[in-house]
Enzyme design. Structure first.
Site, short mmCIF file in Angstrom:
data_model
loop_
_atom_site.label_atom_id
_atom_site.label_comp_id
_atom_site.label_asym_id
_atom_site.label_seq_id
_atom_site.Cartn_x
_atom_site.Cartn_y
_atom_site.Cartn_z
N CYS A 9 1.52 51.48 -16.70
CA CYS A 9 2.17 51.05 -17.86
C CYS A 9 3.65 50.76 -17.78
CB CYS A 9 1.92 52.14 -19.10
SG CYS A 9 2.41 51.44 -20.71
N THR A 10 4.54 51.34 -18.61
CA THR A 10 5.99 51.03 -18.38
C THR A 10 6.46 52.07 -17.12
OG1 THR A 10 6.59 52.58 -20.24
CG2 THR A 10 6.16 50.24 -20.72
#
Length: 209
Positions: A101-102
């Site tokens: 993800c981030t």
């Protein structure tokens, strides 16, 4: 083999716990949760904690590093911050440096993904270009010894791919069977390409700062 999974205040639980379930079941593998300071670290929903038993200083040569995303990820991206400095140091000897993800933005902020291909959560994919990274709209992207996964649940896919590369397809498939990872979602809303426009709009509002 040692796997170091980074946790920080505001991490997203499945980003790190999904890969933990896969990699932690491989033979002769030690998984250690690392943080700036040892102790309980609370996730972004505020209702789950992971006990980080080691600090960055305690883990100097992990074979695999994994950084997840979450609401607290932005606070970890200072150029002279402890996580960034640790990532730059251990990346010199890791077999795999990875993100979910981030978490990709943390690797990018450390300069590790410059000039490389990577992925992240769909809502932030285009922002990778600001770090000199080529965004790729795939669930898992491997470039060199860097592996990046798209949003949240994609970390399980990435971990299985790594398991296969490290210990062979049968070992990875065995773990997949043990955790019974055979997704059959009740809705086809798992990507912006398949979700109804109203759902995409609603998700965008919920993800906005």
């Amino acid at each position: 083999m040692q796997v170091a999974i980074v946790v920080y205040p505001g991490f997203t639980a499945l980003d790190v716990l999904g890969p933990y379930e896969v990699l932690g079941r491989l033979p002769d593998t030690e998984v250690v949760f690392v943080a700036e300071r040892p102790g309980l670290v609370v996730n972004d929903l505020g209702s789950l904690s992971v006990d980080a038993v080691a600090t960055y200083a305690d883990v100097s040569e992990p074979d695999i590093v994994l950084v997840g995303g979450g609401a607290g990820q932005q606070d970890q991206m200072a150029d002279d911050g402890p996580l960034i400095e640790w990532l730059r140091a251990v990346d010199r000897t890791t077999t795999w440096t990875t993100s979910v993800c981030t978490g990709a933005f943390v690797l990018a902020a450390a300069g590790l993904l410059t000039g490389r291909r990577a992925t992240t959560h769909w809502a932030g994919l285009d922002m990778l270009t600001g770090f000199g990274v080529t965004p790729v709209k795939d669930r898992v992207v491997i470039d060199g010894h860097y592996a990046t996964a798209a949003g949240v649940s994609a970390g399980i896919d990435m971990a299985l791919i790594l398991a296969g590369r490290i210990m062979g397809d049968e070992a990875a498939q065995t773990v997949q069977l043990i955790i019974e990872y055979a997704p059959e979602p009740p809705y086809q809303a798992g990507s912006v390409d398949t979700a109804p426009p109203s759902v995409v709009e609603r998700a965008g509002r919920m993800l906005s700062p």
